[in-house]
Design an enzyme around this catalytic site. Structure first.
Site, mmCIF file in Angstrom:
data_model
loop_
_atom_site.group_PDB
_atom_site.id
_atom_site.type_symbol
_atom_site.label_atom_id
_atom_site.label_comp_id
_atom_site.label_asym_id
_atom_site.label_seq_id
_atom_site.Cartn_x
_atom_site.Cartn_y
_atom_site.Cartn_z
ATOM 1 N N TYR A 87 -12.006 -14.520 1.606
ATOM 2 C CA TYR A 87 -12.930 -13.396 1.377
ATOM 3 C C TYR A 87 -14.188 -13.860 0.652
ATOM 4 C CZ TYR A 87 -9.538 -10.011 3.089
ATOM 5 O OH TYR A 87 -8.686 -9.297 3.898
ATOM 6 N N ARG A 117 -4.383 6.246 1.203
ATOM 7 C CA ARG A 117 -4.995 7.423 1.832
ATOM 8 C C ARG A 117 -4.049 8.260 2.671
ATOM 9 N NH1 ARG A 117 -9.922 3.902 3.979
ATOM 10 N NH2 ARG A 117 -8.112 2.529 4.117
ATOM 11 N N ASP A 127 -6.637 -4.148 -6.586
ATOM 12 C CA ASP A 127 -6.909 -4.836 -5.329
ATOM 13 C C ASP A 127 -6.979 -6.338 -5.586
ATOM 14 O OD1 ASP A 127 -7.717 -3.970 -2.404
ATOM 15 O OD2 ASP A 127 -8.825 -5.787 -2.883
ATOM 16 N N ARG A 148 0.824 -1.218 0.000
ATOM 17 C CA ARG A 148 0.000 0.000 0.000
ATOM 18 C C ARG A 148 0.851 1.258 0.000
ATOM 19 N NH1 ARG A 148 -4.613 -1.799 3.438
ATOM 20 N NH2 ARG A 148 -5.267 -3.640 2.297
ATOM 21 N N ARG A 192 -8.874 10.038 -5.319
ATOM 22 C CA ARG A 192 -9.949 9.163 -4.878
ATOM 23 C C ARG A 192 -11.274 9.909 -4.896
ATOM 24 N NH1 ARG A 192 -13.086 6.557 -1.704
ATOM 25 N NH2 ARG A 192 -12.384 5.205 -0.029
HETATM 26 O O1 CP3 Z 1 0.008 0.452 -3.227
HETATM 27 C C1 CP3 Z 1 -0.189 -0.785 -3.235
HETATM 28 O O2 CP3 Z 1 0.318 -1.573 -2.423
HETATM 29 C C2 CP3 Z 1 -0.986 -1.383 -4.385
HETATM 30 C C3 CP3 Z 1 -2.366 -1.559 -4.255
HETATM 31 C C4 CP3 Z 1 -2.978 -2.554 -3.284
HETATM 32 C C5 CP3 Z 1 -4.201 -2.292 -2.625
HETATM 33 N N1 CP3 Z 1 -4.600 -3.420 -1.985
HETATM 34 C C6 CP3 Z 1 -4.905 -0.997 -2.669
HETATM 35 C C7 CP3 Z 1 -5.930 -0.712 -1.651
HETATM 36 C C8 CP3 Z 1 -2.614 -3.862 -2.955
HETATM 37 C C9 CP3 Z 1 -1.363 -4.635 -3.338
HETATM 38 C C10 CP3 Z 1 -3.662 -4.407 -2.152
HETATM 39 C C11 CP3 Z 1 -3.686 -5.804 -1.646
HETATM 40 C C12 CP3 Z 1 -4.764 -6.238 -0.754
HETATM 41 N N2 CP3 Z 1 -6.080 -5.868 -0.753
HETATM 42 C C13 CP3 Z 1 -4.586 -7.240 0.233
HETATM 43 C C14 CP3 Z 1 -3.317 -8.017 0.495
HETATM 44 C C15 CP3 Z 1 -2.339 -7.259 1.293
HETATM 45 C C16 CP3 Z 1 -2.754 -6.993 2.733
HETATM 46 O O3 CP3 Z 1 -3.018 -5.834 3.039
HETATM 47 O O4 CP3 Z 1 -2.787 -7.939 3.539
HETATM 48 C C17 CP3 Z 1 -5.836 -7.422 0.873
HETATM 49 C C18 CP3 Z 1 -6.129 -8.359 2.018
HETATM 50 C C19 CP3 Z 1 -6.768 -6.555 0.234
HETATM 51 C C20 CP3 Z 1 -8.227 -6.417 0.508
HETATM 52 C C21 CP3 Z 1 -8.573 -5.056 0.944
HETATM 53 N N3 CP3 Z 1 -8.561 -3.948 0.116
HETATM 54 C C22 CP3 Z 1 -8.953 -4.627 2.231
HETATM 55 C C23 CP3 Z 1 -9.073 -5.534 3.445
HETATM 56 C C24 CP3 Z 1 -9.188 -3.240 2.156
HETATM 57 C C25 CP3 Z 1 -9.739 -2.332 3.223
HETATM 58 C C26 CP3 Z 1 -8.641 -1.747 4.040
HETATM 59 C C27 CP3 Z 1 -8.921 -0.330 4.454
HETATM 60 O O5 CP3 Z 1 -7.923 0.312 4.803
HETATM 61 O O6 CP3 Z 1 -10.072 0.115 4.438
HETATM 62 C C28 CP3 Z 1 -8.881 -2.827 0.839
HETATM 63 C C29 CP3 Z 1 -8.966 -1.445 0.319
HETATM 64 C C30 CP3 Z 1 -7.732 -0.874 -0.324
HETATM 65 N N4 CP3 Z 1 -6.921 -1.553 -1.198
HETATM 66 C C31 CP3 Z 1 -7.264 0.466 -0.197
HETATM 67 C C32 CP3 Z 1 -6.144 0.586 -1.038
HETATM 68 C C33 CP3 Z 1 -5.332 1.824 -1.323
HETATM 69 C C34 CP3 Z 1 -7.943 1.579 0.623
HETATM 70 C C35 CP3 Z 1 -9.079 2.035 -0.228
HETATM 71 C C36 CP3 Z 1 -9.510 3.457 -0.115
HETATM 72 O O7 CP3 Z 1 -9.030 4.330 -0.866
HETATM 73 O O8 CP3 Z 1 -10.413 3.689 0.697
#
Ligand code: CP3
Length: 322
Positions: free
Chosen positions: A128, A6, A52, A2, A15
């Site tokens: 999931y 944000r 994602d 990530r 966003r």
């Molecule tokens: O910058 C990066 O690393 C690339 C993009 C990326 C995202 N998610 C963007 C994202 C990557 C590689 C992921 C992987 C991901 N997504 C995982 C595996 C890695 C980990 O964190 O364990 C998992 C489990 C997910 C599923 C997921 N996506 C969840 C549980 C959430 C909610 C988390 C939250 O903070 O609310 C997301 C949302 C998400 N994926 C965001 C981002 C930038 C936040 C979204 C937003 O803008 O509100």
């Protein structure tokens, strides 16, 4: 981990323009910009595609949404009867905007910056799909896996195939390495770890290698602990990303000669910054010694991370690496 997200003011603006997180993921012009933002700001050596892991279950036909502050919600798959409803054909066609983003990013990154594509690992994605959301105990998924292994294997096999196609399409558009995120690998006992983490990841690696011979594959078996070495040896990944709990000196010894290693700063150090973060960075650089090593976090950047702490981290790692 990530690196886009944000904690960056420019991401929050983007966003807002996109409307929702998923609209951002599926609009190539905006997803390209989100991928490039952290590279422009910090000069990292690699960019990771902005997308994602849950786009694959969505392309398989599950409803997906991100409720503000609550994480993901999916329409759950609860048993074999639900498998026939999965849209196993056409996954790559439905994810076309993601590959367009990969192509755009590949065309705009400076030569020295690598582009990493990614997907969720079959086990993590399956959790999931079955739970319909994040979980504390994964009881529904484990119950299915332990109680009806053949039925659960059908779900995992569908995810393996879709994920392989998804990664292959990213490589064809210009991803230079791929990372497989197994965020919930550490929730399974040994036998189940072999069956639902290692075996499906091996199948994914085999499919990827058959189509894209030499693309480096990074595995992230978060929480794998004592199973990390078996994961590396038996999946055949080229590199392993370590979570914050793995002792660097252990990894440097046990994994020497087997794979490249990346990790594993606790992202909470990025909240604190200052001397305690500096000391943690130094312990990691010292601990990994001379194995082929990529400095990284052990998990994703947290929302309230001050951007100046990230800049400081880059400066310190670069200074130490000479
Ligand atoms: O910058 C990066 O690393 C690339 C993009 C990326 C995202 N998610 C963007 C994202 C990557 C590689 C992921 C992987 C991901 N997504 C995982 C595996 C890695 C980990 O964190 O364990 C998992 C489990 C997910 C599923 C997921 N996506 C969840 C549980 C959430 C909610 C988390 C939250 O903070 O609310 C997301 C949302 C998400 N994926 C965001 C981002 C930038 C936040 C979204 C937003 O803008 O509100």
């Amino acid at each position: 981990m990530r690196q886009a997200g944000r904690y960056l003011p420019e991401y929050r603006k983007l966003r807002e323009r996109a409307g929702s997180f998923l609209d951002l993921c599926y609009t190539p012009e905006l997803a390209t910009e989100a991928t490039l933002q952290p590279i422009r700001r910090f000069g990292f050596d690699a960019a990771i595609l902005f997308s994602d892991i849950l786009v694959v279950p969505q392309a398989l036909g599950l409803d997906l949404s991100f409720a503000e502050g609550e994480g993901p919600r999916l329409s759950p798959v609860r048993g074999v009867a639900d498998l026939d409803r999965l849209a196993v054909e056409g996954v790559v066609e439905r994810l076309a905007p993601v590959y367009e983003t990969v192509g755009r990013v590949a065309g705009s990154l400076p030569e020295r910056v690598a582009l990493i594509g990614f997907a969720g690992a079959p086990w993590t994605v399956a959790t999931y799909m079955v739970e319909g959301r994040g979980s504390r105990d994964f009881a529904a998924t484990k119950r299915w896996a332990y109680g009806d292994a053949d039925g659960f294997a059908r779900l995992v096999d569908i995810v393996v195939r879709a994920t392989a196609d998804h990664l292959i399409a990213q490589v064809r558009q210009g991803a230079e390495a791929v990372q497989i995120f197994d965020s919930w690998a550490g929730t399974l006992p040994e036998a189940a770890f072999h069956r639902w983490v290692i075996a499906p990841t091996r199948a994914l690696v085999d499919r990827l290698r058959a189509a894209c011979d030499d693309v480096p594959i990074i595995g992230f078996p978060r929480g794998a602990g004592l199973m990390t070495e078996a994961y590396v040896v038996e999946t055949g990944v080229d590199a392993v990303s370590l979570d914050t709990t793995v002792p660097p000196a252990w990894a440097a010894g046990a994994l020497r000669g087997q794979c490249a290693v990346q990790g594993n700063l606790d992202p909470v150090h990025l909240l604190v910054g200052g001397p305690s973060m500096d000391a943690a960075i130094d312990r990691i650089l010292d601990g990994f010694g001379n194995v082929p090593f990529v400095f990284n976090l052990g998990h994703g950047v947290l929302l309230p991370t001050p951007v100046e702490h990230v800049a400081r981290l880059v400066e310190r790692v670069r200074a130490r690496a000479g």
